[in-house]
Design an enzyme around this catalytic site. Structure first.
Site, PDB file in Angstrom:
ATOM      1  N   SER A 148      55.989  42.770  54.944  1.00  0.00           N
ATOM      2  CA  SER A 148      56.666  41.569  54.470  1.00  0.00           C
ATOM      3  C   SER A 148      58.132  41.686  54.851  1.00  0.00           C
ATOM      4  O   SER A 148      58.610  42.753  55.249  1.00  0.00           O
ATOM      5  CB  SER A 148      56.515  41.491  52.951  1.00  0.00           C
ATOM      6  OG  SER A 148      57.414  40.589  52.362  1.00  0.00           O
ATOM      7  N   TYR A 161      56.793  44.373  44.084  1.00  0.00           N
ATOM      8  CA  TYR A 161      56.389  43.883  45.405  1.00  0.00           C
ATOM      9  C   TYR A 161      57.260  44.522  46.489  1.00  0.00           C
ATOM     10  O   TYR A 161      56.749  45.023  47.497  1.00  0.00           O
ATOM     11  CB  TYR A 161      56.513  42.361  45.458  1.00  0.00           C
ATOM     12  CG  TYR A 161      56.011  41.743  46.744  1.00  0.00           C
ATOM     13  CD1 TYR A 161      54.655  41.487  46.918  1.00  0.00           C
ATOM     14  CD2 TYR A 161      56.880  41.411  47.778  1.00  0.00           C
ATOM     15  CE1 TYR A 161      54.179  40.922  48.099  1.00  0.00           C
ATOM     16  CE2 TYR A 161      56.415  40.845  48.954  1.00  0.00           C
ATOM     17  CZ  TYR A 161      55.070  40.601  49.116  1.00  0.00           C
ATOM     18  OH  TYR A 161      54.611  40.046  50.280  1.00  0.00           O
TER      19      TYR A 161
END
Length: 256
Positions: A148, A161
């Protein structure tokens, strides 16, 4: 002389994709099938299964679905065994499934931290570990972990995350080092800001959308199809001498 087209050909290859029937995972499934692979898809729910089945079979390929929570103890071995029992081999693992939970720093619950880490990092590790047991005797295989932009950046409000996606890069490097002598490549695909249903609220936030676009030299949110070429590259013989790399598909976002 090597035929370049054949380098990207996945005919007779078997790909296992977690979360491969929804979100970006559905586009990874499309791409690998279009390149010639048969696919085994694992997901917590059956959402998207029929649409995905229709797409795969319309291209003349096989698809197997398995409903499984990947965070359950022993799930990884169960998943890999199921794929082998159905297809007889495993050539490509795409660790795509992931979750994100947002909250203020002091309000972040321990349970939410554990849920994100278990899904995004621990399950990825266990699946890669079990896949390696199958791929090492073959002396071939591709493990593609999905990162990501938060593999590189702070990720305010999404603390677990960000930690998990940073961890994906570290784990990928370690596995790449360990598995390269066995003819197995391990890499990360790190999507940038992609136009999906999940990101619609962010795009609808006028100030945040403007901030994001100002960060993207390409000037637009990516269409999910713009990830297809990279996933096929990393899954194919075209990337045989690349291992431990993280490839951002971000329109240049990280440049600014």
């Amino acid at each position: 002389m090597t035929d370049v087209k054949k380098l990207f050909d996945l005919t007779n290859q078997i790909a296992l994709i977690t979360g491969g029937a929804s979100g970006l995972g559905y586009y990874y499934t499309q791409a690998l099938v279009e390149a010639g692979a048969d696919v085994c898809i694992v997901s917590r729910s059956t959402d998207g299964w029929e649409t995905t089945r229709a797409y795969v079979e319309s291209h003349g390929h096989r698809v197997e679905f398995m409903q499984q929570d990947i965070t359950v103890v022993g799930a990884a071995a169960k998943i890999i065994d199921h794929c082998i029992n159905v297809f007889g081999r495993l050539d490509i693992l795409v660790n795509n499934a992931g979750i994100q939970i947002r909250n203020n720093l002091l309000d972040f619950a321990d349970a939410d931290w554990l849920k994100v880490i278990d899904t995004n990092l621990n399950a990825l590790y266990f699946l890669a570990h079990e896949a390696a047991r199958v791929m090492i005797p073959q002396h071939s295989g591709k493990i593609i972990n999905i990162g990501s932009m938060q593999s590189f950046r702070a990720g305010k409000f999404i603390y677990p995350y960000a930690a998990s996606k940073h961890g994906v890069i570290g784990l990928t490097k370690a596995y790449a080092d360990g598995l390269a002598p066995e003819g197995i490549q391990v890499n990360v695909l790190a999507p940038g800001y992609i136009n999906t249903e999940m990101t619609k609220p962010l795009q609808a936030d006028v100030s945040r959308n403007a901030e994001i676009l100002a960060h993207i030299p390409a000037g637009h949110w990516a269409d999910p199809s713009e990830l297809k070429g990279t996933i096929v590259f990393l899954a194919s013989a075209a990337s045989n001498y690349i291992s431990g790399a993280t490839i951002p598909v971000d329109g240049g976002y990280l440049l600014r």
